[in-house]
Design an enzyme around this catalytic site. Structure first.
Site, PDB file in Angstrom:
ATOM      1  N   CYS A  45       0.847  -1.192   0.000  1.00  0.00           N
ATOM      2  CA  CYS A  45       0.000   0.000   0.000  1.00  0.00           C
ATOM      3  C   CYS A  45       0.886   1.247   0.000  1.00  0.00           C
ATOM      4  O   CYS A  45       1.809   1.361   0.812  1.00  0.00           O
ATOM      5  CB  CYS A  45      -0.897  -0.009   1.234  1.00  0.00           C
ATOM      6  SG  CYS A  45      -1.928   1.471   1.397  1.00  0.00           S
ATOM      7  N   CYS A  48       0.405   3.047   3.627  1.00  0.00           N
ATOM      8  CA  CYS A  48       0.911   2.527   4.902  1.00  0.00           C
ATOM      9  C   CYS A  48       1.948   1.420   4.754  1.00  0.00           C
ATOM     10  O   CYS A  48       2.440   0.908   5.758  1.00  0.00           O
ATOM     11  CB  CYS A  48      -0.258   2.012   5.746  1.00  0.00           C
ATOM     12  SG  CYS A  48      -1.038   0.523   5.079  1.00  0.00           S
ATOM     13  N   CYS A  96      -5.049   0.529   6.449  1.00  0.00           N
ATOM     14  CA  CYS A  96      -5.270   1.985   6.532  1.00  0.00           C
ATOM     15  C   CYS A  96      -6.575   2.446   5.897  1.00  0.00           C
ATOM     16  O   CYS A  96      -6.917   3.623   5.982  1.00  0.00           O
ATOM     17  CB  CYS A  96      -4.094   2.746   5.924  1.00  0.00           C
ATOM     18  SG  CYS A  96      -3.988   2.671   4.127  1.00  0.00           S
ATOM     19  N   CYS A 119      -8.679  -4.720 -10.228  1.00  0.00           N
ATOM     20  CA  CYS A 119      -8.224  -3.599 -11.044  1.00  0.00           C
ATOM     21  C   CYS A 119      -7.754  -2.510 -10.075  1.00  0.00           C
ATOM     22  O   CYS A 119      -8.568  -1.876  -9.403  1.00  0.00           O
ATOM     23  CB  CYS A 119      -9.385  -3.120 -11.916  1.00  0.00           C
ATOM     24  SG  CYS A 119      -8.942  -1.807 -13.055  1.00  0.00           S
TER      25      CYS A 119
END
Length: 130
Positions: A45, A48, A96, A119
């Site tokens: 991510c 985070c 997060c 996606c």
């Protein structure tokens, strides 16, 4: 769940990252750095750094955004998204809450064991080589 405030996110993220991760925006198709990226490693991510996908779960879909057939177990949450006059499944980082993209089913991709395509906006991801 991460307790970062929206003001802290604005400082931490670029304007486009904030728009996508925190305001559920979408980057333009074929503009993201990970659409045609197939190195071996882990996608995390961008907000985070939580691990989300492995390179083994990625496939070439031609849709203009990175496509994955599955995520690292427990990495995502799914929510029904009824925006834009359609029903879709939104995927978010479980750690997060950052918006990643949407899941589509039944498209006939041969690379997906369950005919599912995640996606994902490139701007929502970072990549770490194995």
């Amino acid at each position: 769940m991460n307790n970062t405030s929206e003001d802290e996110w604005r400082v931490k993220l670029s304007p486009l990252q904030f728009k996508v991760l925190r305001e559920k925006g979408t980057e333009r198709a074929f503009t993201g750095e990970y659409d045609k990226h197939f190195d071996s490693g882990v996608y995390t991510c961008a907000g985070c750094d939580a691990p989300l996908y492995t390179s083994q779960q990625k496939f070439k879909s031609g849709c203009g955004w990175p496509a994955f057939f599955d995520a690292i177990p427990g990495a995502l949450t799914r929510h029904e998204d009824n925006s834009h006059g359609m029903t879709r499944v939104e995927i978010c980082c479980k750690n997060c809450g950052g918006h990643l993209g949407h899941v589509f089913k039944g498209e006939g991709y041969k690379h997906t064991p369950d005919d599912e395509r995640h996606c994902v906006n490139s701007i929502s991801l970072k990549f770490r080589n194995e």
